[in-house]
Motif scaffolding. Sequence first.
Motif, PDB file in Angstrom:
ATOM      1  N   SER A   1       0.830  -1.208   0.000  1.00 41.17           N
ATOM      2  CA  SER A   1       0.000   0.000   0.000  1.00 41.17           C
ATOM      3  C   SER A   1       0.865   1.259   0.000  1.00 41.17           C
ATOM      4  O   SER A   1       0.494   2.273  -0.598  1.00 41.17           O
ATOM      5  CB  SER A   1      -0.903   0.015   1.228  1.00 41.17           C
ATOM      6  OG  SER A   1      -1.787  -1.071   1.169  1.00 41.17           O
TER       7      SER A   1
ATOM      8  N   SER B   1       6.511   4.250   4.667  1.00 46.74           N
ATOM      9  CA  SER B   1       6.324   2.980   5.369  1.00 46.74           C
ATOM     10  C   SER B   1       5.534   3.201   6.659  1.00 46.74           C
ATOM     11  O   SER B   1       5.891   4.076   7.446  1.00 46.74           O
ATOM     12  CB  SER B   1       7.694   2.363   5.699  1.00 46.74           C
ATOM     13  OG  SER B   1       7.540   1.211   6.497  1.00 46.74           O
ATOM     14  N   GLN B   2       4.493   2.437   6.822  1.00 46.81           N
ATOM     15  CA  GLN B   2       3.729   2.517   8.069  1.00 46.81           C
ATOM     16  C   GLN B   2       4.611   2.086   9.234  1.00 46.81           C
ATOM     17  O   GLN B   2       4.791   2.817  10.202  1.00 46.81           O
ATOM     18  CB  GLN B   2       2.493   1.606   7.966  1.00 46.81           C
ATOM     19  CG  GLN B   2       1.507   1.686   9.128  1.00 46.81           C
ATOM     20  CD  GLN B   2       1.953   0.947  10.370  1.00 46.81           C
ATOM     21  OE1 GLN B   2       1.934   1.503  11.475  1.00 46.81           O
ATOM     22  NE2 GLN B   2       2.389  -0.282  10.238  1.00 46.81           N
ATOM     23  N   SER B   3       5.158   0.871   9.124  1.00 48.25           N
ATOM     24  CA  SER B   3       5.907   0.279  10.238  1.00 48.25           C
ATOM     25  C   SER B   3       7.275   0.909  10.431  1.00 48.25           C
ATOM     26  O   SER B   3       7.814   0.923  11.528  1.00 48.25           O
ATOM     27  CB  SER B   3       6.097  -1.215   9.984  1.00 48.25           C
ATOM     28  OG  SER B   3       6.852  -1.394   8.793  1.00 48.25           O
TER      29      SER B   3
ATOM     30  N   THR C   1       9.973  -2.226   7.205  1.00 51.45           N
ATOM     31  CA  THR C   1       9.947  -3.079   6.014  1.00 51.45           C
ATOM     32  C   THR C   1      11.359  -3.192   5.424  1.00 51.45           C
ATOM     33  O   THR C   1      11.980  -2.178   5.061  1.00 51.45           O
ATOM     34  CB  THR C   1       8.954  -2.502   4.987  1.00 51.45           C
ATOM     35  OG1 THR C   1       7.690  -2.431   5.637  1.00 51.45           O
ATOM     36  CG2 THR C   1       8.852  -3.368   3.755  1.00 51.45           C
TER      37      THR C   1
HETATM   38  C1  G6P Z   1       2.951  -5.645   4.313  1.00 51.12           C
HETATM   39  C2  G6P Z   1       1.520  -5.300   4.686  1.00 51.12           C
HETATM   40  C3  G6P Z   1       0.974  -4.241   3.723  1.00 51.12           C
HETATM   41  C4  G6P Z   1       1.896  -3.028   3.716  1.00 51.12           C
HETATM   42  C5  G6P Z   1       3.326  -3.416   3.354  1.00 51.12           C
HETATM   43  C6  G6P Z   1       4.292  -2.268   3.571  1.00 51.12           C
HETATM   44  O1  G6P Z   1       2.992  -6.352   3.128  1.00 51.12           O
HETATM   45  O2  G6P Z   1       0.725  -6.452   4.643  1.00 51.12           O
HETATM   46  O3  G6P Z   1      -0.314  -3.848   4.142  1.00 51.12           O
HETATM   47  O4  G6P Z   1       1.406  -2.089   2.806  1.00 51.12           O
HETATM   48  O5  G6P Z   1       3.760  -4.482   4.205  1.00 51.12           O
HETATM   49  O6  G6P Z   1       4.392  -2.027   4.949  1.00 51.12           O
HETATM   50  P1  G6P Z   1       4.973  -0.717   5.575  1.00 51.12           P
HETATM   51  O7  G6P Z   1       4.988  -0.966   7.048  1.00 51.12           O
HETATM   52  O8  G6P Z   1       6.349  -0.522   5.011  1.00 51.12           O
HETATM   53  O9  G6P Z   1       4.059   0.402   5.189  1.00 51.12           O
END
Ligand code: G6P
Length: 610
Positions: A308, A353-355, A358
């Motif tokens: 995403s 990146s949300q987390s 990644t």
């Molecule tokens: C995983 C999740 C996705 C997310 C992607 C990137 O595949 O299932 O929903 O978009 O990681 O994650 P990030 O934490 O980097 O946004």
Amino acid sequence: MCGIIGYAGTEEACPILLDGLERLEYRGYDSTGLALFTKDGGLLRLRAAGRLSALRRCVTQRLEQGADLHGNAGLGHTRWATHGAPTKENAHPHRSQEGKYTVVHNGIIENYAKLRGELEAAGIRFASQTDTEVIAHLLEQLDTGNPLETLRRALPRLEGSYALGVLYHAQPGTLYCARRQSPLLAASCVRGVLLASDAAAILPFTRTMFRLEDGEMAQLHANGAIFFFDAQGRALQKAATEIARHTTAADKGGYVHFMRKEIAEQPECLARTLAPLLSGGEIHLGESEAALENPGGIRRVLFLGCGSAHHAGITGRMLVEELSGIPASAELASEFRSAATAVDRHTLAVIISQSGETADSLQALRLAKEKGARTLSVINVEGSSIAAESGSVLYTRAGLEVAVATTKAYSAQLAALCALAARLGALRGQDPARLRDFVRSLAALPELAREVLADTEATAHAWAQELQSVQHAYFLGRNLDYATAMESALKLKEISYIHAEAYAAGELKHGTLSLIEPGTPVVALCCRPEVIPKTLGNAQEALARGAKLFCVTNRQNPLPERCLTLPPCHPLLVASLAVLPMQLLAYHCADLRGCDVDKPRSLAKSVTVE
Ligand code: G6P
């Protein structure tokens, strides 16, 4: 991926490890396990295939059978399988043949096959198919009686990535750990020491923690002392990181699923993300302004991300080009790493990146830096690895996102990128009246989002009832609507397991139209005013082949088919609104199909393997 938790101290370790695993389960959830130093000095290992609930059942059974699970130190792990099926045998912790070393691991040991061959030739019998097990046996083979020294000797033999937690049979109150490329944190609190792959597991105990860097090792004592070492075994002094508490609690707040709750939270998340960036009708990015110094020197903006976050990057590319005139592109972080993309000091690399963990995005950031780019990250998790290594950070304020499929963090990313694009436009001297108009509309976005969520829920549910039994679905759009189509298709497939594809509406006729048969569902996103007529034309082409058409638009009934009508908004904000009913659609499809909405099969929230 995979979650690691370790504890040593004065408390009972077993409940602390299980609770920690609960908070880490989003990192992977196909099997779990823990190792516990018991009061009698023994080292007990419990593992189970499946979710954490299976491990909890196993603990309960053991207790009922009279097992003594009292102990003050241990390690826990929740797995996302890379090498070997998600079985009990492959679940961590893994143990060396004589039981001297017990390890949990996050990452991939790339030369594990070679190492395994060598160890087997030396007479070692393996009990699993994992790459991790080689680490345990290698440590035992090289054992010096001093686990730190043994680690120092063994680690150079490992290729790939690892966050490692290690127990040594003869030192019941001590945890060892090491990191290369996979995140690892250590902390001490009044009750002892903790080790975790992610701050979420440590936050209930303390907000102060130490981030291990690549090549570093640590020794954690039950009395609260932590010693850090470099790869040569030399002692290191490290500065602690202070983590702000998550603003959102990890509970479902009355909703059946986290995802549904997180969809509902979006208006507040947008408001929280935008508030610090908006002042007096203008955008100011605070500390992130550092990345935009000497704006004339930015000749290209490159968005990097995965999943995403990549779709947010595609939207960001369009917004930057429209509002600032700076050439922009968006690449998948994993592809960027193997491509010869031209990047230099005139490039602004924006890592999304949300987390913030990644692995591909982290490596892409490092590569962009190496090539001389300025770096700015759009991150949701404070203190994460990408945030720590980026030149500047623009935080999204979505709060803790638990559901694997992102919703509120994605919306917050789009809002942050709108602000970035407008700021670049202002710095590059673009038409102030046009920018003011955009910023005014952006400020009103949270309220519009609230309206859209309330008004489209019923239709999204009705559409889901029609779509729940299909095998394939197509999403069409042009320009910003195409980015929304991509995100909508990903949402639907990741949680409902319906095969979904996004197509640039104009491309349909170049091949995919042959797949459209009577009854094939096609969702046409028709929101960007300039392209609506053309997208509608492409939707008609699908309709003429018998497609079951669903239309998301901000025009009044442009088609005789099912229409979901959005309120009028600024043409550059359509991606932020149209995605909302598409999230609801995916959610209801998955729910009606009985899928595990928050934890879709085979996925994980934080993907820390490449
Ligand atoms: C995983 C999740 C996705 C997310 C992607 C990137 O595949 O299932 O929903 O978009 O990681 O994650 P990030 O934490 O980097 O946004």
